[in-house]
Design a protein around this motif. Structure first.
Motif, PDB file in Angstrom:
ATOM      1  N   GLU A 150       0.851  -1.194   0.000  1.00 55.80           N
ATOM      2  CA  GLU A 150       0.000   0.000   0.000  1.00 55.80           C
ATOM      3  C   GLU A 150       0.886   1.242   0.000  1.00 55.80           C
ATOM      4  OE1 GLU A 150      -4.049   0.967   2.085  1.00 55.80           O
ATOM      5  OE2 GLU A 150      -2.432   0.860   3.539  1.00 55.80           O
ATOM      6  N   PHE A 151       0.658   2.106  -0.966  1.00 53.17           N
ATOM      7  CA  PHE A 151       1.435   3.338  -1.087  1.00 53.17           C
ATOM      8  C   PHE A 151       0.571   4.521  -0.665  1.00 53.17           C
ATOM      9  CE2 PHE A 151       3.645   0.331  -3.689  1.00 53.17           C
ATOM     10  CZ  PHE A 151       4.983   0.633  -3.490  1.00 53.17           C
ATOM     11  N   ILE A 152       1.115   5.336   0.227  1.00 58.47           N
ATOM     12  CA  ILE A 152       0.424   6.479   0.804  1.00 58.47           C
ATOM     13  C   ILE A 152       1.243   7.726   0.496  1.00 58.47           C
ATOM     14  CG2 ILE A 152      -0.370   7.554   2.958  1.00 58.47           C
ATOM     15  CD1 ILE A 152      -1.764   4.881   2.520  1.00 58.47           C
ATOM     16  N   GLN A 153       0.569   8.821   0.187  1.00 60.49           N
ATOM     17  CA  GLN A 153       1.266  10.096   0.009  1.00 60.49           C
ATOM     18  C   GLN A 153       0.709  11.091   1.011  1.00 60.49           C
ATOM     19  OE1 GLN A 153       1.918  11.592  -4.011  1.00 60.49           O
ATOM     20  NE2 GLN A 153       1.339  13.616  -3.296  1.00 60.49           N
ATOM     21  N   ILE A 154       1.606  11.739   1.759  1.00 64.35           N
ATOM     22  CA  ILE A 154       1.214  12.745   2.738  1.00 64.35           C
ATOM     23  C   ILE A 154       2.077  13.981   2.531  1.00 64.35           C
ATOM     24  CG2 ILE A 154       1.224  13.334   5.203  1.00 64.35           C
ATOM     25  CD1 ILE A 154       0.410  10.448   5.773  1.00 64.35           C
ATOM     26  N   ASP A 155       1.422  15.126   2.374  1.00 66.83           N
ATOM     27  CA  ASP A 155       2.112  16.405   2.236  1.00 66.83           C
ATOM     28  C   ASP A 155       2.428  16.919   3.643  1.00 66.83           C
ATOM     29  OD1 ASP A 155       2.448  19.345   2.109  1.00 66.83           O
ATOM     30  OD2 ASP A 155       1.951  19.087  -0.015  1.00 66.83           O
ATOM     31  N   VAL A 156       3.691  17.189   3.912  1.00 71.25           N
ATOM     32  CA  VAL A 156       4.111  17.602   5.253  1.00 71.25           C
ATOM     33  C   VAL A 156       3.527  18.956   5.656  1.00 71.25           C
ATOM     34  CG1 VAL A 156       6.236  16.236   5.211  1.00 71.25           C
ATOM     35  CG2 VAL A 156       6.295  18.624   4.456  1.00 71.25           C
ATOM     36  N   ASP A 157       3.187  19.788   4.689  1.00 75.05           N
ATOM     37  CA  ASP A 157       2.593  21.079   5.007  1.00 75.05           C
ATOM     38  C   ASP A 157       1.108  20.944   5.347  1.00 75.05           C
ATOM     39  OD1 ASP A 157       4.987  22.491   4.651  1.00 75.05           O
ATOM     40  OD2 ASP A 157       4.653  22.618   2.487  1.00 75.05           O
TER      41      ASP A 157
ATOM     42  N   ARG B  51       5.671  15.065  11.950  1.00 76.28           N
ATOM     43  CA  ARG B  51       6.390  15.119  13.233  1.00 76.28           C
ATOM     44  C   ARG B  51       6.403  13.760  13.922  1.00 76.28           C
ATOM     45  NH1 ARG B  51       3.822  20.019  13.816  1.00 76.28           N
ATOM     46  NH2 ARG B  51       2.244  19.124  15.178  1.00 76.28           N
ATOM     47  N   GLU B  52       5.271  13.065  13.873  1.00 81.41           N
ATOM     48  CA  GLU B  52       5.166  11.755  14.509  1.00 81.41           C
ATOM     49  C   GLU B  52       6.223  10.784  13.985  1.00 81.41           C
ATOM     50  OE1 GLU B  52       1.909   8.117  14.690  1.00 81.41           O
ATOM     51  OE2 GLU B  52       1.225  10.122  14.174  1.00 81.41           O
ATOM     52  N   TYR B  53       6.553  10.898  12.688  1.00 86.15           N
ATOM     53  CA  TYR B  53       7.552  10.023  12.075  1.00 86.15           C
ATOM     54  C   TYR B  53       8.925  10.695  11.971  1.00 86.15           C
ATOM     55  CZ  TYR B  53       3.839   6.756  11.257  1.00 86.15           C
ATOM     56  OH  TYR B  53       2.811   5.871  11.451  1.00 86.15           O
TER      57      TYR B  53
ATOM     58  N   LEU C 211      13.167  15.880   2.933  1.00 86.22           N
ATOM     59  CA  LEU C 211      12.247  15.358   1.916  1.00 86.22           C
ATOM     60  C   LEU C 211      12.989  15.015   0.637  1.00 86.22           C
ATOM     61  CD1 LEU C 211       9.278  17.842   2.300  1.00 86.22           C
ATOM     62  CD2 LEU C 211       9.450  15.536   3.212  1.00 86.22           C
ATOM     63  N   PRO C 212      12.460  14.076  -0.121  1.00 91.23           N
ATOM     64  CA  PRO C 212      11.351  13.207   0.242  1.00 91.23           C
ATOM     65  C   PRO C 212      11.794  12.189   1.285  1.00 91.23           C
ATOM     66  CG  PRO C 212      12.246  12.509  -1.861  1.00 91.23           C
ATOM     67  CD  PRO C 212      12.982  13.765  -1.464  1.00 91.23           C
ATOM     68  N   ALA C 213      10.827  11.743   2.073  1.00 90.27           N
ATOM     69  CA  ALA C 213      11.084  10.703   3.066  1.00 90.27           C
ATOM     70  C   ALA C 213      10.064   9.592   2.852  1.00 90.27           C
ATOM     71  CB  ALA C 213      10.970  11.273   4.476  1.00 90.27           C
ATOM     72  N   PHE C 214      10.524   8.373   2.987  1.00 88.84           N
ATOM     73  CA  PHE C 214       9.671   7.195   2.813  1.00 88.84           C
ATOM     74  C   PHE C 214       9.770   6.358   4.077  1.00 88.84           C
ATOM     75  CE2 PHE C 214      11.230   8.634  -1.228  1.00 88.84           C
ATOM     76  CZ  PHE C 214      10.076   8.695  -2.003  1.00 88.84           C
TER      77      PHE C 214
ATOM     78  N   VAL D   3       9.231   0.053  10.213  1.00 92.80           N
ATOM     79  CA  VAL D   3      10.276  -0.977  10.149  1.00 92.80           C
ATOM     80  C   VAL D   3      11.539  -0.470   9.459  1.00 92.80           C
ATOM     81  CG1 VAL D   3       8.710  -2.939  10.312  1.00 92.80           C
ATOM     82  CG2 VAL D   3       9.272  -2.017   8.049  1.00 92.80           C
ATOM     83  N   ASP D   4      11.410   0.599   8.658  1.00 91.75           N
ATOM     84  CA  ASP D   4      12.585   1.136   7.953  1.00 91.75           C
ATOM     85  C   ASP D   4      12.211   2.467   7.327  1.00 91.75           C
ATOM     86  OD1 ASP D   4      15.222   1.208   6.978  1.00 91.75           O
ATOM     87  OD2 ASP D   4      15.126  -0.888   6.340  1.00 91.75           O
ATOM     88  N   LYS D   5      13.209   3.157   6.794  1.00 91.93           N
ATOM     89  CA  LYS D   5      12.941   4.413   6.084  1.00 91.93           C
ATOM     90  C   LYS D   5      14.025   4.673   5.051  1.00 91.93           C
ATOM     91  CE  LYS D   5      15.140   7.635   9.283  1.00 91.93           C
ATOM     92  NZ  LYS D   5      14.933   8.810  10.115  1.00 91.93           N
ATOM     93  N   VAL D   6      13.649   5.501   4.077  1.00 90.34           N
ATOM     94  CA  VAL D   6      14.585   5.980   3.060  1.00 90.34           C
ATOM     95  C   VAL D   6      14.390   7.486   2.999  1.00 90.34           C
ATOM     96  CG1 VAL D   6      15.193   5.971   0.608  1.00 90.34           C
ATOM     97  CG2 VAL D   6      14.481   3.837   1.721  1.00 90.34           C
TER      98      VAL D   6
END
Length: 138
Positions: free
Chosen positions: A85-92, A99-101, A106-109, A118-121
């Motif tokens: 599942e791919f989700i897109q969230i605009d930080v603004d 902030r929670e993550y 940017l970009p951050a995954f 479990v991980d991030k890029v």
């Protein structure tokens, strides 16, 4: 020839009330959910904890050039990895979620399974993101 939505890509965007509900959903082949409402995001996130499906959150912003570069790549990944599942969230738009993550660049995954990161890029690194998707989608 344009399809009934007027675009030529074959990707159909549906939106109730022109996005007033905070959620945009392309067709089933290559789904990227775009959240613009904190309450819709929270509800979706809670329900996703019940599944073992990998969720990839793409944190982005309208002003971020590398983020825009990654958008077609994410759509391609969504078409290729239909079990993810791919989700897109605009930080603004959803600052609290960013902030929670602990999104600081940017970009951050953020890759999530059963409600846990479990991980991030960080950065527009297609190869690194693809590798991590393939590791965690099993």
């Amino acid at each position: 020839m344009p399809n009934k939505t007027g675009n030529k890509t074959g990707q159909v965007l549906k939106s109730a009330s022109s996005g007033a509900d905070g959620l945009f959903m392309p067709n089933k082949t290559g789904q990227v959910l775009i959240f613009r409402s904190s309450s819709k995001w929270k509800s979706h996130f809670q329900s996703s904890k019940q599944t073992n499906k990998l969720m990839v959150i793409h944190f982005t912003a309208a002003w971020c050039g590398p983020c825009r570069t990654m958008e077609p790549i994410i759509r391609d990944f969504a078409a290729k990895y239909v079990a993810v599942e791919f989700i897109q969230i605009d930080v603004d738009e959803l600052e609290a979620v960013a902030r929670e993550y602990a999104v600081q660049a940017l970009p951050a995954f953020i890759l999530i399974k059963k409600g846990k990161a479990v991980d991030k890029v960080v950065g527009a690194d297609k190869a690194a993101l693809q590798k991590k998707i393939e590791i965690y989608m099993a």
